[in-house]
Write a protein that holds these residues in place. Structure first.
Motif, short mmCIF file in Angstrom:
data_model
loop_
_atom_site.label_atom_id
_atom_site.label_comp_id
_atom_site.label_asym_id
_atom_site.label_seq_id
_atom_site.Cartn_x
_atom_site.Cartn_y
_atom_site.Cartn_z
N ARG A 136 0.73 -1.19 0.04
CA ARG A 136 -0.15 0.02 0.01
C ARG A 136 0.76 1.12 0.02
N ALA A 137 1.83 1.31 0.84
CA ALA A 137 2.79 2.22 0.86
C ALA A 137 3.53 2.68 -0.61
N VAL A 138 3.74 1.45 -1.29
CA VAL A 138 4.32 1.71 -2.80
C VAL A 138 3.37 2.38 -3.43
N ALA A 139 2.02 1.95 -3.48
CA ALA A 139 1.06 2.47 -4.42
C ALA A 139 0.96 3.72 -3.92
N ARG A 140 0.77 4.00 -2.66
CA ARG A 140 0.44 5.44 -2.26
C ARG A 140 1.39 6.43 -2.92
N GLU A 141 2.79 6.03 -2.65
CA GLU A 141 3.78 6.78 -3.22
C GLU A 141 3.76 7.07 -4.82
N LEU A 142 3.11 6.28 -5.44
CA LEU A 142 3.14 6.08 -6.77
C LEU A 142 1.94 6.69 -7.43
N GLY A 143 1.20 7.22 -6.50
CA GLY A 143 -0.15 7.88 -6.67
C GLY A 143 -1.33 6.78 -7.39
N MET A 144 -1.15 5.70 -7.22
CA MET A 144 -2.16 4.78 -7.59
C MET A 144 -2.83 3.85 -6.39
N ALA A 145 -3.85 3.28 -6.92
CA ALA A 145 -4.62 2.48 -5.86
C ALA A 145 -3.82 1.14 -5.57
N SER A 146 -3.95 0.92 -4.21
CA SER A 146 -3.40 -0.28 -3.96
C SER A 146 -3.62 -1.78 -4.75
N SER A 147 -4.78 -1.80 -5.18
CA SER A 147 -5.31 -2.78 -5.73
C SER A 147 -4.77 -3.01 -7.19
N ALA A 148 -4.24 -1.64 -7.66
CA ALA A 148 -3.98 -1.71 -9.11
C ALA A 148 -2.45 -2.66 -9.15
N LEU A 149 -1.73 -2.38 -8.05
CA LEU A 149 -0.48 -2.84 -7.98
C LEU A 149 -0.48 -4.67 -8.32
N TYR A 150 -1.88 -5.08 -7.90
CA TYR A 150 -1.72 -6.59 -8.17
C TYR A 150 -1.84 -6.98 -9.69
N ARG A 151 -2.22 -5.61 -10.44
CA ARG A 151 -2.14 -6.29 -12.11
C ARG A 151 -0.57 -6.43 -12.27
N TYR A 152 0.42 -6.12 -11.56
CA TYR A 152 1.87 -6.32 -11.82
C TYR A 152 2.48 -7.08 -11.11
N PHE A 153 2.16 -7.43 -9.77
CA PHE A 153 2.68 -8.61 -8.91
C PHE A 153 1.57 -9.17 -8.15
N PRO A 154 1.40 -10.44 -8.32
CA PRO A 154 0.21 -11.16 -7.81
C PRO A 154 0.21 -11.14 -6.24
N SER A 155 1.44 -11.02 -5.89
CA SER A 155 1.48 -10.96 -4.29
C SER A 155 2.50 -10.27 -3.63
N ARG A 156 2.70 -9.93 -2.51
CA ARG A 156 3.79 -9.18 -2.01
C ARG A 156 5.19 -10.04 -2.14
N ASP A 157 4.77 -11.31 -2.17
CA ASP A 157 5.82 -12.29 -2.11
C ASP A 157 6.66 -12.18 -3.55
N ASP A 158 5.63 -12.16 -4.50
CA ASP A 158 6.18 -11.97 -5.95
C ASP A 158 7.05 -10.89 -6.02
N LEU A 159 6.45 -9.65 -5.48
CA LEU A 159 7.46 -8.48 -5.59
C LEU A 159 8.74 -8.65 -4.98
#
Lengths: 251, 251
Positions: A45-68
Motif C-alpha cells: 500500500r505504501a508503494v502504491a500510495r507513493e506512486l499515486g495509484m490505488a493499492s489494488s492496481a498493484l496486483y495487476r503487476y505483482f500477484p502478491s507481496r512475495d512475488d514483488l
DNA sequence: ACAAAATCGAGAGCAGTGATCTTGCTTTGG
DNA sequence: CCAAAGCAAGATCACTGCTCTCGATTTTGT
C-alpha cells in the motif's frame, strides 16, 4: 502523453511499453522502501500510495507481496553479480589470488552498501520459504566467477600446489562433476566451503555480529579473504621467499 | 490452580508466581508459533488467542512485539549455547581438535533442529535493527567455548605449531587483548574469522543455499569443520604419520 | 472499421495485525 | 480493613495483504 513516443517504440503496443515502465517504477519505489526500512516493513500500500495509484492496481503487476519480493531478490542477485564481475574485470590481468581477493572485497563492499538487499538474498529468507528456482541463474554469477578464478589458476601456473593427501570423497566427486569437472574434486570441495565461509564473514559484518569485536573490519576482511584464497590453493606471487603465502599453518 | 502450589512457593506472593508462569506460557506458545511459521508470522494476537486471553493483556508482560522477540532471541542464544556446552562436556577428554569439531557439529545440529530460532539469531535481524546489549552474554557462550578449546590446545600439547611468519597486525593485537590476552594475536585473528566462517557454513545449509549443490551435507560439514580446526592451529592426534592434518595446503 | 475480448485503474470491503486507552476486578500491603 | 497497585477485558485506531466488482481503455479478430 510523454515525449518518448519516438520511432523505435514500435515494439508491441504502447500498452506493453507502459506496463514495463510501471513495473520498473514499482520495483524502484519498492527498492527504496526496502533500503530505507528493510524487507519486513515493505508495504504494498505504501508503494502504491507513493506512486499515486490505488493499492489494488498493484496486483495487476505483482500477484502478491512475495512475488514483488522475489523480483527484488533476483535484481539483488544480479546487482551483486554485476558488481563482482565489474571488480573482476578491473583486475583481469592480476594473479588469481589477487583476483580472488578483489571479488571477495567487491562482494563485501556491495553488501555493506546495500545491507537490506543483501539480507534479502543471504540473510534468512523473509517469510520462511526459499526463493523459487527462477533466482538460480542470477544467484550463480558469483559462483561462476570464483570457480573461474580457481580454474584459471589451475590451468595456468598461478595454481596452487595441492599435494593432497586429502581423500577424494564420493561427495567431492559429485560436486566436482556438477560444478567444475575439470578441477580436482578436493579443490572443488574446499572451494564450495570457502564460498560459504566468505558469506559467513560478510554476514557477521553486515549484521553487526562483529560489533565491539572487530574494529578495523576492512583490514580484517582482507586478511581473511587472503587466507581463504590460500586455502583454495591460490598462491601469491611473492617478491622474495618460498612462493608460499604469508600464513603457513601446519608443520 | 495447578498442583505446583507446594510448600516452597513462598517466594513472594502468589501473584508474582502467576506472572512468571504466564510469561513462560507466552514465550512457550510464541516459540511454538515461531518454530511453526517463522518469525515474520509470529502474531501477538494469535498467541493471546491460543492462550485464551485478550490480546491487550499480553502487553502487561511484553511491552511490544519486538520485546517478545528479543526475549526469544536470548532464549535461542542460551539454547544454542547450552547445546554446544553439553556436546563439549561429552567429549571433554578428547583432543582439542576433536572437541572443536564436536562443538561445531553441535551448533550445526541445533541449527538444523531449530531453523527459525537459528534464523532469529544468526540470520538477518528481523525488523531491521540489531538486538540490544542484553543479548550479549547469552550470545558469547559459543564464543567462550571455542576460545577455551584453542586456549587449552595452546597450553597443553594438543597445540598447533604456528610457525607464524604471519604479521602481528595492530587489529589482531586489539582483538587478542579483548578476547584472549593469553593467546598469540594471529591465532585470535584467525579464530575470530573461523567463527564467522563456521556460521557461514551453517547459514548456507540451514537457508537452503546448498540445495542441489551439496548432498551429503553431514560429511561435507565435518570435513569443513576439520579444516577450520586445522586452520586455527589445532592438530589431530595422528595414529601414524607426521602429526599434521589430513589436508596440507602450501608447499 | 467495428465489435469482441482482454487489460487496466479505482473503489469498496474483508480479515487480520500491533498498539493504546478506559473500565472494572483481584490481589497486595500498610 | 481499606486504599493502592497490578491485572484482564473490551473498544478503538491506523494499518496491512488481498479479493471482488465495476466502469473505462486498449488491443485484437474478423
Amino acid at each position: 502523453m510523454s515525449s518518448t513516443q519516438g520511432a523505435h517504440a514500435a515494439t508491441q503496443g504502447a500498452r506493453a511499453r507502459a506496463r514495463i515502465e510501471v513495473t520498473a517504477a514499482i520495483k524502484e519505489e519498492a527498492r527504496r522502501q526496502l533500503a530505507a526500512q528493510g524487507a519486513s516493513k515493505l508495504s504494498l500500500r505504501a508503494v502504491a500510495r507513493e506512486l499515486g495509484m490505488a493499492s489494488s492496481a498493484l496486483y495487476r503487476y505483482f500477484p502478491s507481496r512475495d512475488d514483488l519480493l522475489t523480483a527484488l531478490i533476483i535484481d539483488a542477485y544480479d546487482s551483486l553479480g554485476e558488481a563482482a564481475e565489474t571488480a573482476h574485470t578491473q583486475v583481469a590481468g592480476a594473479a588469481p589470488a589477487e583476483r580472488w581477493i578483489a571479488v571477495c572485497a567487491a562482494v563485501r563492499d556491495w553488501a555493506l552498501a546495500h545491507p537490506h538487499e543483501y539480507a534479502l538474498i543471504y540473510g534468512s529468507p523473509v517469510p520462511g520459504y526459499s526463493a523459487p528456482d527462477t533466482t538460480v541463474p542470477a544467484a550463480s554469477r558469483v559462483w561462476r566467477l570464483l570457480i573461474g578464478i580457481v580454474r584459471d589458476a589451475h590451468r595456468g601456473n598461478g595454481v596452487a600446489q595441492w599435494k593432497l593427501s586429502a581423500e577424494v570423497t564420493p561427495e567431492a566427486e559429485r560436486m566436482a562433476a556438477d560444478l567444475a569437472p575439470d578441477l580436482p574434486p578436493p579443490v572443488v570441495a574446499v572451494l564450495v566451503a570457502a564460498f560459504a565461509q566468505l558469506f559467513g564473514l560478510v554476514n557477521f559484518e553486515v549484521f553487526g555480529q562483529f560489533h565491539r569485536v572487530v574494529e578495523d573490519r576492512q583490514a580484517f576482511f582482507r586478511h581473511a579473504a587472503a587466507r581463504l584464497a590460500h586455502h583454495v590453493g591460490l598462491v601469491f606471487p611473492q617478491p622474495t621467499g618460498t612462493g608460499d603465502g604469508a600464513i603457513k599453518p601446519g608443520s
